[in-house]
Design a protein around this motif. Sequence first.
Motif, short mmCIF file in Angstrom:
data_model
loop_
_atom_site.label_atom_id
_atom_site.label_comp_id
_atom_site.label_asym_id
_atom_site.label_seq_id
_atom_site.Cartn_x
_atom_site.Cartn_y
_atom_site.Cartn_z
N LEU A 197 0.82 -1.21 0.00
CA LEU A 197 0.00 0.00 0.00
C LEU A 197 0.86 1.26 0.00
O LEU A 197 0.44 2.29 -0.51
N ARG A 198 2.05 1.16 0.56
CA ARG A 198 2.98 2.29 0.54
C ARG A 198 3.86 2.24 -0.70
O ARG A 198 4.86 2.94 -0.77
N LEU A 199 3.52 1.40 -1.64
CA LEU A 199 4.20 1.27 -2.93
C LEU A 199 5.67 0.87 -2.80
O LEU A 199 6.52 1.31 -3.56
N GLY A 200 5.98 0.03 -1.85
CA GLY A 200 7.30 -0.55 -1.74
C GLY A 200 8.39 0.36 -1.20
O GLY A 200 9.56 0.09 -1.41
N ARG A 201 8.06 1.42 -0.53
CA ARG A 201 9.08 2.34 -0.03
C ARG A 201 9.60 1.89 1.33
O ARG A 201 9.50 2.60 2.33
N VAL A 202 10.17 0.71 1.38
CA VAL A 202 10.74 0.17 2.61
C VAL A 202 11.95 -0.70 2.23
O VAL A 202 11.95 -1.33 1.18
N ARG A 203 12.97 -0.64 3.07
CA ARG A 203 14.12 -1.53 2.86
C ARG A 203 13.70 -2.91 3.34
O ARG A 203 13.65 -3.18 4.53
N LYS A 204 13.42 -3.77 2.40
CA LYS A 204 12.80 -5.06 2.70
C LYS A 204 13.71 -5.99 3.49
O LYS A 204 13.26 -6.68 4.40
N VAL A 205 14.99 -6.02 3.17
CA VAL A 205 15.91 -6.91 3.88
C VAL A 205 16.08 -6.47 5.32
O VAL A 205 16.04 -7.29 6.24
N ARG A 206 16.24 -5.17 5.54
CA ARG A 206 16.38 -4.67 6.91
C ARG A 206 15.12 -4.98 7.71
O ARG A 206 15.19 -5.46 8.84
N PHE A 207 13.97 -4.71 7.12
CA PHE A 207 12.72 -4.97 7.83
C PHE A 207 12.58 -6.46 8.14
O PHE A 207 12.23 -6.83 9.26
N SER A 208 12.86 -7.31 7.17
CA SER A 208 12.69 -8.76 7.36
C SER A 208 13.58 -9.29 8.48
O SER A 208 13.13 -10.07 9.33
N CYS A 209 14.84 -8.87 8.49
CA CYS A 209 15.76 -9.34 9.52
C CYS A 209 15.34 -8.86 10.91
O CYS A 209 15.28 -9.65 11.86
N LEU A 210 15.07 -7.58 11.02
CA LEU A 210 14.67 -7.03 12.32
C LEU A 210 13.34 -7.60 12.80
O LEU A 210 13.16 -7.90 13.98
#
Length: 148
Positions: A35-48
């Motif tokens: 919904l935010r159109l992918g504006r997130v660091r996916k690897v950082r978010f996934s690990c944390l």
Amino acid sequence: MSAFDFSSFGSFLSVIWFFIYWILGGVFFAVIALLRLGRVRKVRFSCLFTIWVGVISVLVSSKGLAWSHEAITRCVEGATSRVQIIVAVFTCGFSGVLGAFLIGAFAVTAGGFLIFAISRTKMKPWIVLEEEEVAPIKQDDSTKFFKG
């Protein structure tokens, strides 16, 4: 029931809750990211997020068993078979364990939003939903080799 039985059951609960929190929370935050159109660091978010869910599942399962320890102990004292012990653990400790699970779900969601905020990026998203207008290419009937 000895302390070993509680720790093994607590470990089992931690693993089960980890997968439940991780899958449901991951799906929830994937929808938020889309919904935010992918504006997130996916690897950082996934690990944390994975580390956060692991910590929460261990803490909440041990706390839930601690809250219901006395009730489970009283119910298990009267049990004579293995099946009665299992039923006693689930029925007598249900409110403490389920309450801890719900508190953990809230903590996973709140912490997930905090991790999501930390993992935001200002870079252009990979997913672009609007099509860019492209100027039409002019077709030339002649080429270098065949002049006509």
